[in-house]
Design a protein around this motif. Structure first.
Motif, PDB file in Angstrom:
ATOM      1  N   ILE A 156     -47.602 -21.433  -4.281  1.00  0.00           N
ATOM      2  CA  ILE A 156     -46.518 -20.473  -4.124  1.00  0.00           C
ATOM      3  C   ILE A 156     -46.640 -19.872  -2.731  1.00  0.00           C
ATOM      4  CG2 ILE A 156     -45.539 -18.288  -4.926  1.00  0.00           C
ATOM      5  CD1 ILE A 156     -46.595 -19.011  -7.737  1.00  0.00           C
ATOM      6  N   TYR A 210     -41.327 -19.325  -2.867  1.00  0.00           N
ATOM      7  CA  TYR A 210     -40.988 -20.708  -3.166  1.00  0.00           C
ATOM      8  C   TYR A 210     -42.277 -21.491  -3.365  1.00  0.00           C
ATOM      9  CZ  TYR A 210     -42.080 -21.551   1.775  1.00  0.00           C
ATOM     10  OH  TYR A 210     -42.716 -21.628   2.984  1.00  0.00           O
ATOM     11  N   MET A 211     -42.137 -22.673  -3.929  1.00  0.00           N
ATOM     12  CA  MET A 211     -43.266 -23.559  -4.188  1.00  0.00           C
ATOM     13  C   MET A 211     -43.239 -24.678  -3.153  1.00  0.00           C
ATOM     14  SD  MET A 211     -45.729 -24.304  -6.522  1.00  0.00           S
ATOM     15  CE  MET A 211     -45.205 -23.305  -7.891  1.00  0.00           C
ATOM     16  N   ILE A 270     -43.616 -27.248 -13.253  1.00  0.00           N
ATOM     17  CA  ILE A 270     -44.192 -27.615 -11.955  1.00  0.00           C
ATOM     18  C   ILE A 270     -44.753 -29.033 -12.017  1.00  0.00           C
ATOM     19  CG2 ILE A 270     -46.045 -27.099 -10.307  1.00  0.00           C
ATOM     20  CD1 ILE A 270     -45.599 -24.095 -11.119  1.00  0.00           C
ATOM     21  N   ARG A 316     -41.498 -28.497   0.670  1.00  0.00           N
ATOM     22  CA  ARG A 316     -40.885 -27.844  -0.478  1.00  0.00           C
ATOM     23  C   ARG A 316     -39.719 -28.685  -0.985  1.00  0.00           C
ATOM     24  NH1 ARG A 316     -38.392 -22.297   1.920  1.00  0.00           N
ATOM     25  NH2 ARG A 316     -37.420 -22.272  -0.127  1.00  0.00           N
ATOM     26  N   LYS A 334     -44.898 -17.044  -0.180  1.00  0.00           N
ATOM     27  CA  LYS A 334     -44.029 -15.871  -0.193  1.00  0.00           C
ATOM     28  C   LYS A 334     -43.381 -15.691   1.173  1.00  0.00           C
ATOM     29  CE  LYS A 334     -46.432 -13.546  -3.822  1.00  0.00           C
ATOM     30  NZ  LYS A 334     -45.826 -12.855  -4.862  1.00  0.00           N
ATOM     31  N   SER A 364     -39.321 -21.976 -13.036  1.00  0.00           N
ATOM     32  CA  SER A 364     -40.231 -20.836 -12.906  1.00  0.00           C
ATOM     33  C   SER A 364     -41.467 -21.250 -12.115  1.00  0.00           C
ATOM     34  CB  SER A 364     -40.652 -20.331 -14.284  1.00  0.00           C
ATOM     35  OG  SER A 364     -41.699 -19.403 -14.166  1.00  0.00           O
ATOM     36  N   LEU A 365     -41.811 -20.437 -11.133  1.00  0.00           N
ATOM     37  CA  LEU A 365     -43.007 -20.696 -10.340  1.00  0.00           C
ATOM     38  C   LEU A 365     -44.274 -20.482 -11.160  1.00  0.00           C
ATOM     39  CD1 LEU A 365     -42.007 -18.975  -6.973  1.00  0.00           C
ATOM     40  CD2 LEU A 365     -41.843 -21.391  -7.583  1.00  0.00           C
ATOM     41  N   ASN A 366     -44.121 -19.940 -12.362  1.00  0.00           N
ATOM     42  CA  ASN A 366     -45.273 -19.669 -13.231  1.00  0.00           C
ATOM     43  C   ASN A 366     -45.353 -20.620 -14.417  1.00  0.00           C
ATOM     44  OD1 ASN A 366     -46.110 -17.411 -11.684  1.00  0.00           O
ATOM     45  ND2 ASN A 366     -44.450 -16.231 -12.604  1.00  0.00           N
TER      46      ASN A 366
END
Length: 185
Positions: A14, A23-24, A86, A47, A16, A79-81
């Motif tokens: 991730i 973004y990832m 992912i 990315r 920032k 979701s980045l989480n």
């Protein structure tokens, strides 16, 4: 003789941009013995939006002569989480690249080489591929390499040009900051 091109998409991180925007990005590792590539081992971070750009450029440059593989779909609820999302995206991006590097016509595309083996931004890759920079595609590719493959002496010389403080990170020099003279062709 069959030439091998291996490509992996791994190590999602991730990033920032600011307090509200993140973004990832993913590490793209390439190992090859193909004559199509200037460097035989490389690693860059990209990315999802840069993959979209690459696909658009390859499509435009191949002038519909090649059926390009699809990218994993853009998910508005990504979701980045979410590790599963992912992981699925990484697999899709890797499959996309594996199919691209298996096509001899696409291996001659400068945008592909800049995407896989340089740290240039999309705008700089596009300018370089169009011949609008004072450095060539080969110079852009050669200006970025893996630290772990350099000698300790080289590391000391290049400590100020590092892109990242991570010891296994890339050593990158912006080609625009290097003093290359245009080739006389």
């Amino acid at each position: 003789m069959q030439q091998a091109v291996s490509v992996w998409v791994r190590d999602p991180r991730i990033q920032k941009a600011d307090f509200w925007h993140a973004y990832m990005d993913y590490e793209i590792c390439l190992h090859t013995d193909s004559v199509h590539f200037t460097k035989k081992i490389s690693s860059v971070r990209r990315r999802y939006s840069e993959f979209v750009w690459l696909r658009q450029m390859l499509q435009a440059n191949s002038q519909l002569m090649v059926q390009l593989p699809k990218l994993p779909p853009k998910n508005p609820f990504f979701s980045l989480n979410n590790a599963q999302q992912i992981g699925e995206r990484m697999k899709g991006l890797q499959l996309f690249l594996l199919r691209i590097v298996q096509n001899p016509l696409l291996l001659s595309d400068s945008c592909l080489h800049l995407f896989l083996q340089s740290q240039l931004s999309v705008a700089k890759m596009q300018a370089c591929a169009a011949g609008k920079t004072h450095y060539s595609v080969e110079q852009a590719v050669n200006s970025c390499g893996l630290r772990r493959f350099h000698s300790e002496e080289d590391l000391q010389k290049d400590v100020n040009t590092s892109c990242d403080s991570d010891s296994d990170s890339l050593e990158c020099k912006d080609p625009e900051s290097l003093s290359w003279k245009p080739s006389s062709a």
